[in-house]
Design a protein around this motif. Sequence first.
Motif, PDB file in Angstrom:
ATOM      1  N   ARG A  86       0.831  -1.209   0.000  1.00  0.00           N
ATOM      2  CA  ARG A  86       0.000   0.000   0.000  1.00  0.00           C
ATOM      3  C   ARG A  86       0.867   1.260   0.000  1.00  0.00           C
ATOM      4  NH1 ARG A  86      -3.876  -3.167   2.846  1.00  0.00           N
ATOM      5  NH2 ARG A  86      -2.842  -2.897   4.841  1.00  0.00           N
ATOM      6  N   GLU A  87       1.937   1.237   0.774  1.00  0.00           N
ATOM      7  CA  GLU A  87       2.830   2.406   0.830  1.00  0.00           C
ATOM      8  C   GLU A  87       3.520   2.630  -0.516  1.00  0.00           C
ATOM      9  OE1 GLU A  87       3.549   4.904   3.151  1.00  0.00           O
ATOM     10  OE2 GLU A  87       1.661   4.105   3.915  1.00  0.00           O
ATOM     11  N   ARG A  90       0.911   4.064  -2.818  1.00  0.00           N
ATOM     12  CA  ARG A  90       0.694   5.473  -2.483  1.00  0.00           C
ATOM     13  C   ARG A  90       1.858   6.328  -2.989  1.00  0.00           C
ATOM     14  NH1 ARG A  90       2.526   9.057   0.523  1.00  0.00           N
ATOM     15  NH2 ARG A  90       3.936   7.712   1.661  1.00  0.00           N
ATOM     16  N   ARG A  93       1.659   6.611  -6.789  1.00  0.00           N
ATOM     17  CA  ARG A  93       0.624   7.573  -7.199  1.00  0.00           C
ATOM     18  C   ARG A  93       1.069   9.014  -6.941  1.00  0.00           C
ATOM     19  NH1 ARG A  93      -2.588   3.721  -4.727  1.00  0.00           N
ATOM     20  NH2 ARG A  93      -2.868   5.028  -2.888  1.00  0.00           N
ATOM     21  N   GLU A  94       1.689   9.240  -5.797  1.00  0.00           N
ATOM     22  CA  GLU A  94       2.162  10.589  -5.467  1.00  0.00           C
ATOM     23  C   GLU A  94       3.251  11.028  -6.442  1.00  0.00           C
ATOM     24  OE1 GLU A  94       2.173  14.182  -3.634  1.00  0.00           O
ATOM     25  OE2 GLU A  94       0.734  12.562  -3.279  1.00  0.00           O
TER      26      GLU A  94
END
Length: 140
Positions: A86-87, A90, A93-94
Amino acid sequence: MQKTGMYQNHMKDTNNNCNKSLLCDHKEKLFQAIKRIKHEVDQCREAERETYIDSVEVENRFDDLEREIKAEFQNLHRFLDEEECREYDRLRRERQKQVKQLKEREKKIVEQGRDLDKAIMVLNSKLTEEDSPKLLKVSD
Protein backbone atom coordinates in the motif's frame (compact mmCIF):
# COMPACT_ATOMS: atom_id res chain seq x y z
CA MET A 1 20.59 -87.69 85.33
CA GLN A 2 17.22 -88.15 83.99
CA LYS A 3 16.17 -85.10 85.86
CA THR A 4 18.96 -83.24 84.21
CA GLY A 5 17.95 -84.59 80.83
CA MET A 6 14.41 -83.51 81.32
CA TYR A 7 15.56 -80.12 82.43
CA GLN A 8 17.79 -79.88 79.41
CA ASN A 9 14.94 -80.97 77.10
CA HIS A 10 12.65 -78.45 78.77
CA MET A 11 15.31 -75.78 78.26
CA LYS A 12 15.65 -76.74 74.61
CA ASP A 13 11.88 -76.53 74.18
CA THR A 14 11.80 -73.16 75.92
CA ASN A 15 14.71 -71.90 73.79
CA ASN A 16 13.03 -73.24 70.65
CA ASN A 17 9.76 -71.54 71.64
CA CYS A 18 11.66 -68.28 72.34
CA ASN A 19 13.53 -68.58 69.10
CA LYS A 20 10.31 -69.34 67.24
CA SER A 21 8.61 -66.42 68.94
CA LEU A 22 11.52 -64.09 68.10
CA LEU A 23 11.55 -65.44 64.57
CA CYS A 24 7.80 -64.80 64.25
CA ASP A 25 8.29 -61.26 65.59
CA HIS A 26 11.11 -60.64 63.12
CA LYS A 27 9.06 -62.11 60.29
CA GLU A 28 6.12 -59.89 61.20
CA LYS A 29 8.39 -56.83 61.32
CA LEU A 30 9.87 -57.80 57.95
CA PHE A 31 6.37 -58.26 56.49
CA GLN A 32 5.39 -54.82 57.80
CA ALA A 33 8.59 -53.30 56.39
CA ILE A 34 7.96 -54.98 53.02
CA LYS A 35 4.37 -53.73 53.10
CA ARG A 36 5.56 -50.13 53.78
CA ILE A 37 8.19 -50.40 51.04
CA LYS A 38 5.60 -51.75 48.57
CA HIS A 39 3.35 -48.84 49.50
CA GLU A 40 6.24 -46.40 48.86
CA VAL A 41 6.99 -48.16 45.55
CA ASP A 42 3.32 -47.72 44.59
CA GLN A 43 3.51 -44.03 45.55
CA CYS A 44 6.70 -43.65 43.48
CA ARG A 45 5.04 -45.27 40.48
CA GLU A 46 2.00 -43.02 40.89
CA ALA A 47 4.25 -39.96 41.19
CA GLU A 48 6.21 -41.10 38.12
CA ARG A 49 2.96 -41.53 36.17
CA GLU A 50 1.67 -38.11 37.25
CA THR A 51 5.02 -36.51 36.42
CA TYR A 52 4.99 -38.10 32.98
CA ILE A 53 1.45 -36.83 32.39
CA ASP A 54 2.51 -33.35 33.60
CA SER A 55 5.56 -33.36 31.32
CA VAL A 56 3.43 -34.34 28.32
CA GLU A 57 0.96 -31.57 29.16
CA VAL A 58 3.81 -29.04 29.49
CA GLU A 59 5.25 -30.13 26.13
CA ASN A 60 1.82 -29.83 24.52
CA ARG A 61 1.27 -26.38 26.05
CA PHE A 62 4.63 -25.18 24.75
CA ASP A 63 3.93 -26.70 21.33
CA ASP A 64 0.59 -24.84 21.29
CA LEU A 65 2.30 -21.60 22.32
CA GLU A 66 4.94 -22.09 19.63
CA ARG A 67 2.21 -22.59 17.01
CA GLU A 68 0.36 -19.49 18.26
CA ILE A 69 3.53 -17.38 18.14
CA LYS A 70 4.33 -18.65 14.64
CA ALA A 71 0.78 -17.88 13.46
CA GLU A 72 0.90 -14.40 15.02
CA PHE A 73 4.20 -13.61 13.32
CA GLN A 74 2.89 -14.94 10.01
CA ASN A 75 -0.10 -12.61 10.40
CA LEU A 76 2.22 -9.73 11.25
CA HIS A 77 4.42 -10.48 8.22
CA ARG A 78 1.35 -10.66 5.99
CA PHE A 79 0.07 -7.38 7.45
CA LEU A 80 3.45 -5.70 7.00
CA ASP A 81 3.74 -7.00 3.42
CA GLU A 82 0.29 -5.61 2.64
CA GLU A 83 1.18 -2.30 4.29
CA GLU A 84 4.43 -2.18 2.32
CA CYS A 85 2.51 -2.71 -0.93
CA ARG A 86 0.00 0.00 0.00
CA GLU A 87 2.83 2.41 0.83
CA TYR A 88 4.58 1.67 -2.49
CA ASP A 89 1.28 2.22 -4.33
CA ARG A 90 0.69 5.47 -2.48
CA LEU A 91 4.27 6.56 -3.23
CA ARG A 92 3.89 5.62 -6.92
CA ARG A 93 0.62 7.57 -7.20
CA GLU A 94 2.16 10.59 -5.47
CA ARG A 95 5.20 10.42 -7.77
CA GLN A 96 2.97 10.23 -10.84
CA LYS A 97 0.90 13.17 -9.60
CA GLN A 98 3.94 15.33 -8.92
CA VAL A 99 5.68 14.36 -12.17
CA LYS A 100 2.45 15.14 -14.08
CA GLN A 101 2.19 18.54 -12.35
CA LEU A 102 5.83 19.30 -13.11
CA LYS A 103 5.42 18.22 -16.78
CA GLU A 104 2.34 20.43 -17.11
CA ARG A 105 4.29 23.30 -15.53
CA GLU A 106 7.22 22.59 -17.85
CA LYS A 107 4.82 22.60 -20.83
CA LYS A 108 3.37 25.95 -19.74
CA ILE A 109 6.85 27.37 -19.24
CA VAL A 110 7.85 26.14 -22.74
CA GLU A 111 4.69 27.77 -24.16
CA GLN A 112 5.45 30.99 -22.27
CA GLY A 113 9.02 30.82 -23.63
CA ARG A 114 7.68 30.44 -27.19
CA ASP A 115 5.26 33.29 -26.63
CA LEU A 116 8.10 35.44 -25.31
CA ASP A 117 10.29 34.44 -28.28
CA LYS A 118 7.42 35.43 -30.62
CA ALA A 119 7.04 38.70 -28.76
CA ILE A 120 10.76 39.38 -29.13
CA MET A 121 10.57 38.57 -32.85
CA VAL A 122 7.58 40.88 -33.25
CA LEU A 123 9.36 43.64 -31.39
CA ASN A 124 12.57 43.10 -33.35
CA SER A 125 10.68 43.15 -36.62
CA LYS A 126 8.96 46.37 -35.62
CA LEU A 127 12.35 47.82 -34.71
CA THR A 128 13.75 46.87 -38.08
CA GLU A 129 10.89 48.35 -40.06
CA GLU A 130 11.91 51.13 -42.32
CA ASP A 131 9.42 53.46 -40.94
CA SER A 132 10.57 53.86 -37.39
CA PRO A 133 8.77 57.18 -36.84
CA LYS A 134 5.43 55.38 -37.42
CA LEU A 135 6.31 53.13 -34.52
CA LEU A 136 6.87 56.13 -32.31
CA LYS A 137 3.59 57.73 -33.35
CA VAL A 138 1.60 54.55 -32.71
CA SER A 139 3.08 54.01 -29.27
CA ASP A 140 2.46 57.59 -28.11
